[in-house]
Design a protein around this motif. Sequence first.
Motif, PDB file in Angstrom:
ATOM      1  N   THR A 196      19.303  -3.614  -4.234  1.00  0.00           N
ATOM      2  CA  THR A 196      18.258  -4.527  -3.729  1.00  0.00           C
ATOM      3  C   THR A 196      17.585  -3.919  -2.513  1.00  0.00           C
ATOM      4  O   THR A 196      16.349  -3.937  -2.384  1.00  0.00           O
ATOM      5  CB  THR A 196      18.861  -5.885  -3.366  1.00  0.00           C
ATOM      6  N   GLN A 197      18.364  -3.359  -1.647  1.00  0.00           N
ATOM      7  CA  GLN A 197      17.781  -2.716  -0.458  1.00  0.00           C
ATOM      8  C   GLN A 197      16.920  -1.509  -0.854  1.00  0.00           C
ATOM      9  O   GLN A 197      15.865  -1.253  -0.273  1.00  0.00           O
ATOM     10  CB  GLN A 197      18.907  -2.274   0.488  1.00  0.00           C
ATOM     11  N   LEU A 198      17.417  -0.770  -1.865  1.00  0.00           N
ATOM     12  CA  LEU A 198      16.637   0.380  -2.330  1.00  0.00           C
ATOM     13  C   LEU A 198      15.312  -0.080  -2.931  1.00  0.00           C
ATOM     14  O   LEU A 198      14.253   0.536  -2.704  1.00  0.00           O
ATOM     15  CB  LEU A 198      17.437   1.157  -3.384  1.00  0.00           C
ATOM     16  N   GLN A 199      15.323  -1.166  -3.669  1.00  0.00           N
ATOM     17  CA  GLN A 199      14.088  -1.679  -4.251  1.00  0.00           C
ATOM     18  C   GLN A 199      13.096  -2.166  -3.176  1.00  0.00           C
ATOM     19  O   GLN A 199      11.886  -2.005  -3.303  1.00  0.00           O
ATOM     20  CB  GLN A 199      14.408  -2.804  -5.231  1.00  0.00           C
ATOM     21  N   GLN A 200      13.674  -2.765  -2.090  1.00  0.00           N
ATOM     22  CA  GLN A 200      12.803  -3.212  -0.995  1.00  0.00           C
ATOM     23  C   GLN A 200      12.099  -1.997  -0.334  1.00  0.00           C
ATOM     24  O   GLN A 200      10.907  -2.049  -0.015  1.00  0.00           O
ATOM     25  CB  GLN A 200      13.640  -3.973   0.026  1.00  0.00           C
ATOM     26  N   ARG A 201      12.890  -0.925  -0.162  1.00  0.00           N
ATOM     27  CA  ARG A 201      12.299   0.279   0.434  1.00  0.00           C
ATOM     28  C   ARG A 201      11.250   0.899  -0.518  1.00  0.00           C
ATOM     29  O   ARG A 201      10.209   1.388  -0.083  1.00  0.00           O
ATOM     30  CB  ARG A 201      13.392   1.304   0.714  1.00  0.00           C
ATOM     31  N   ASN A 202      11.539   0.813  -1.783  1.00  0.00           N
ATOM     32  CA  ASN A 202      10.587   1.357  -2.758  1.00  0.00           C
ATOM     33  C   ASN A 202       9.280   0.555  -2.754  1.00  0.00           C
ATOM     34  O   ASN A 202       8.194   1.111  -2.860  1.00  0.00           O
ATOM     35  CB  ASN A 202      11.232   1.345  -4.139  1.00  0.00           C
ATOM     36  N   THR A 203       9.433  -0.771  -2.616  1.00  0.00           N
ATOM     37  CA  THR A 203       8.231  -1.628  -2.556  1.00  0.00           C
ATOM     38  C   THR A 203       7.396  -1.284  -1.332  1.00  0.00           C
ATOM     39  O   THR A 203       6.151  -1.175  -1.394  1.00  0.00           O
ATOM     40  CB  THR A 203       8.643  -3.109  -2.546  1.00  0.00           C
ATOM     41  N   THR A 204       8.097  -1.105  -0.200  1.00  0.00           N
ATOM     42  CA  THR A 204       7.361  -0.764   1.041  1.00  0.00           C
ATOM     43  C   THR A 204       6.669   0.587   0.883  1.00  0.00           C
ATOM     44  O   THR A 204       5.520   0.792   1.301  1.00  0.00           O
ATOM     45  CB  THR A 204       8.342  -0.727   2.235  1.00  0.00           C
ATOM     46  N   PHE A 205       7.361   1.529   0.264  1.00  0.00           N
ATOM     47  CA  PHE A 205       6.785   2.857   0.044  1.00  0.00           C
ATOM     48  C   PHE A 205       5.567   2.782  -0.875  1.00  0.00           C
ATOM     49  O   PHE A 205       4.534   3.413  -0.620  1.00  0.00           O
ATOM     50  CB  PHE A 205       7.878   3.774  -0.545  1.00  0.00           C
ATOM     51  N   GLN A 206       5.690   1.983  -1.942  1.00  0.00           N
ATOM     52  CA  GLN A 206       4.563   1.861  -2.877  1.00  0.00           C
ATOM     53  C   GLN A 206       3.370   1.189  -2.193  1.00  0.00           C
ATOM     54  O   GLN A 206       2.210   1.559  -2.439  1.00  0.00           O
ATOM     55  CB  GLN A 206       4.982   1.060  -4.107  1.00  0.00           C
ATOM     56  N   ASN A 207       3.640   0.202  -1.358  1.00  0.00           N
ATOM     57  CA  ASN A 207       2.550  -0.456  -0.619  1.00  0.00           C
ATOM     58  C   ASN A 207       1.838   0.538   0.312  1.00  0.00           C
ATOM     59  O   ASN A 207       0.599   0.556   0.438  1.00  0.00           O
ATOM     60  CB  ASN A 207       3.084  -1.632   0.162  1.00  0.00           C
ATOM     61  N   ALA A 208       2.633   1.355   0.999  1.00  0.00           N
ATOM     62  CA  ALA A 208       2.046   2.350   1.901  1.00  0.00           C
ATOM     63  C   ALA A 208       1.230   3.354   1.107  1.00  0.00           C
ATOM     64  O   ALA A 208       0.145   3.794   1.533  1.00  0.00           O
ATOM     65  CB  ALA A 208       3.143   3.048   2.699  1.00  0.00           C
ATOM     66  N   LEU A 209       1.751   3.750  -0.092  1.00  0.00           N
ATOM     67  CA  LEU A 209       1.012   4.687  -0.925  1.00  0.00           C
ATOM     68  C   LEU A 209      -0.311   4.073  -1.400  1.00  0.00           C
ATOM     69  O   LEU A 209      -1.365   4.746  -1.424  1.00  0.00           O
ATOM     70  CB  LEU A 209       1.873   5.089  -2.118  1.00  0.00           C
ATOM     71  N   ALA A 210      -0.250   2.783  -1.746  1.00  0.00           N
ATOM     72  CA  ALA A 210      -1.462   2.104  -2.199  1.00  0.00           C
ATOM     73  C   ALA A 210      -2.491   2.031  -1.072  1.00  0.00           C
ATOM     74  O   ALA A 210      -3.704   2.231  -1.277  1.00  0.00           O
ATOM     75  CB  ALA A 210      -1.127   0.723  -2.699  1.00  0.00           C
ATOM     76  N   LYS A 211      -2.008   1.733   0.160  1.00  0.00           N
ATOM     77  CA  LYS A 211      -2.943   1.691   1.301  1.00  0.00           C
ATOM     78  C   LYS A 211      -3.581   3.067   1.541  1.00  0.00           C
ATOM     79  O   LYS A 211      -4.783   3.187   1.848  1.00  0.00           O
ATOM     80  CB  LYS A 211      -2.190   1.233   2.543  1.00  0.00           C
ATOM     81  N   LYS A 212      -2.761   4.109   1.392  1.00  0.00           N
ATOM     82  CA  LYS A 212      -3.301   5.451   1.614  1.00  0.00           C
ATOM     83  C   LYS A 212      -4.356   5.790   0.580  1.00  0.00           C
ATOM     84  O   LYS A 212      -5.433   6.331   0.908  1.00  0.00           O
ATOM     85  CB  LYS A 212      -2.155   6.463   1.565  1.00  0.00           C
ATOM     86  N   ILE A 213      -4.061   5.448  -0.683  1.00  0.00           N
ATOM     87  CA  ILE A 213      -5.051   5.729  -1.738  1.00  0.00           C
ATOM     88  C   ILE A 213      -6.324   4.927  -1.511  1.00  0.00           C
ATOM     89  O   ILE A 213      -7.439   5.423  -1.697  1.00  0.00           O
ATOM     90  CB  ILE A 213      -4.423   5.426  -3.104  1.00  0.00           C
ATOM     91  N   ALA A 214      -6.162   3.651  -1.088  1.00  0.00           N
ATOM     92  CA  ALA A 214      -7.326   2.805  -0.829  1.00  0.00           C
ATOM     93  C   ALA A 214      -8.160   3.380   0.307  1.00  0.00           C
ATOM     94  O   ALA A 214      -9.408   3.400   0.270  1.00  0.00           O
ATOM     95  CB  ALA A 214      -6.884   1.383  -0.518  1.00  0.00           C
ATOM     96  N   ALA A 215      -7.484   3.858   1.364  1.00  0.00           N
ATOM     97  CA  ALA A 215      -8.193   4.440   2.504  1.00  0.00           C
ATOM     98  C   ALA A 215      -8.938   5.713   2.082  1.00  0.00           C
ATOM     99  O   ALA A 215     -10.088   5.965   2.494  1.00  0.00           O
ATOM    100  CB  ALA A 215      -7.224   4.730   3.644  1.00  0.00           C
TER     101      ALA A 215
END
Length: 444
Positions: A196-215
Motif C-alpha cells: 500500500t505504501q509502495l502504491q502511494q509512492r507510485n501514485t505520487t510519482f505518476q502525478n509528478a510525471l503528469a505535471k512535468k509532461i503538462a508543463a
Amino acid sequence: MDPLSYKIPLKSLDTIYLQDQESKVRYWFYGIVILLGLTLFLPWTQNIKARGDITSLYQEQRPQNINSPIPGKIVRWAVKEGDFVKKGDTILQISEIKEDYLDPNLVSRTQQQVEAKKGAINFYKGKAATSVSQMEALSSAQTFKISQLENKLGQLNNKLTGEQAELEAITNEFNLTKDQYERQQKMFEQGLVSQTQLQQRNTTFQNALAKKIAAENKIAQTRQEMLIVKIEQNGVQQEYTEKISKAEGDRLQSLSNIASGQGEMAKLENQVANYTIRNGMYVILAPQDGQIVQANKAGIGEILKDGERITVIVPTRVNYAVEMYVRPVDLPLVSTGQKVRFMFDGFPAIIFSGWPQNSYGTFGGKVVAFEHTISTNGMFRVLVAEDATDRPWPQQLKLGTGAQGIALLKDVPLWYELWRNINGFPPDYYTLKEPGSKGSGKEK
C-alpha cells in the motif's frame, strides 16, 4: 628816174614783216623750255582709278525683298508700285489656304484643349497626393500592427519564461518523487514497507510525471504561439509592403501622367502661340520707310508660296557708300581710311587726277573696308563711305548710280610720275600713318 627805185613808204608792209626788227622766237623758246622744266618739278598725286556704283553703307538700308511668311491667297493690295510707305504701313492682306488653319476659332479651341489638359494634370496631382496620404496611412497601420504583434510576442516570451520556471520546479519535484518511489520499491522488495505504501509512492510519482509532461506541453504550446506570432508578423510586413508598393506605383503612375500631360500642354501652348503669331501674318507690313517697287504679284486671289517674294522696298533714308573694284595689283596700295575722290554720273566735273585740289565737281570719300577675297569679276571689292570733313555728297544720289573713283596715293614730282608711266612701273607702295603721329600722313 626809175619808178622801181622810188621807195614808197608802206605802213602795212612794215607792220607785217618786221624786217628791220629783232626776232623774239628764241626768247619764247627759252621761256617755254624753262616753264616745262619747272613744270616737271610740280607735285603730282599718284592715284588709282576704279569704277564703282552707289550702294548703302549698312545692309538694312539696301533694297530688300518683302516675302510672304506663310502660304496664302492675296485678298487686298493696300499700295501700288511707286508708293512711299512708312514703317508699319499695310502693304497687302492675305488669307489662309491650308486646311489645318481654316477654322476661324482655331486659337480658342486649342486654348480649350490647354485648359482641359491643365484640369487633367490637376486631377493627377490630386491622385498623387492621395497616394502619398494612403502610403502614410499604410505605413502607420503597418507600424501599429507590428507593434501589437511585438507586444504579443513579448507577452508570450514572458509566459514562456514563467512556464520554464514552473517546469524547473515540477522537474525538481518529479526527481524527488522518483527517488522516493525507487527507494520505496527497494524497501518493498526487502519487505520493509507494505504494498500500500509502495502504491502511494507510485501514485505520487505518476502525478509528478503528469505535471512535468503538462508543463512541457504548455512550454511547447507557448513556443508554437510565439512562432505563429512571428509568422503573422512577417505576413503583416509583406502585406503592408505590397500595399505600400501598390500605392507607390499609383503615385508614380500619376507623376508619369502629370509629366506627360505637362509635355502635351506645353505642345498645345506652343500651338496656341504659333496660331496667334500666324494670325498676325495675314497682314504684310512695311519693315521700314521706303518706296514700293517691282511687285511680283499683280492681282487679287493669286496664291503665294511660303517665302515667295511679293515686292521690293527701297529704303528712304540711306547712308550712301560706293562699292568699287580694284585690280589685284593695286590692292596692296589700298588701306582703311584712305582718301578717295569721286565723279558721280549725272554731275558735271572737271578732273585733274594729279592735282585733286584743283579739280571741280568731285566729292570726297574714305575707304571703310575692302574684301580679302577676290570677286567673280577677277577684282577686289572696296567699300568707300562719305568723308564727313569734305564736301557733302549730293542729295539726288540713288542706289545704283555709277561713280568714277580716284584713290589718292603718294605725292611725287611730275617728272617722276612721267618716268614711272613710261617704264610701266606701278605706283609707289606706302602706308598711312596713325592720326596724331609726327611727319606727313603718308610714307613710302
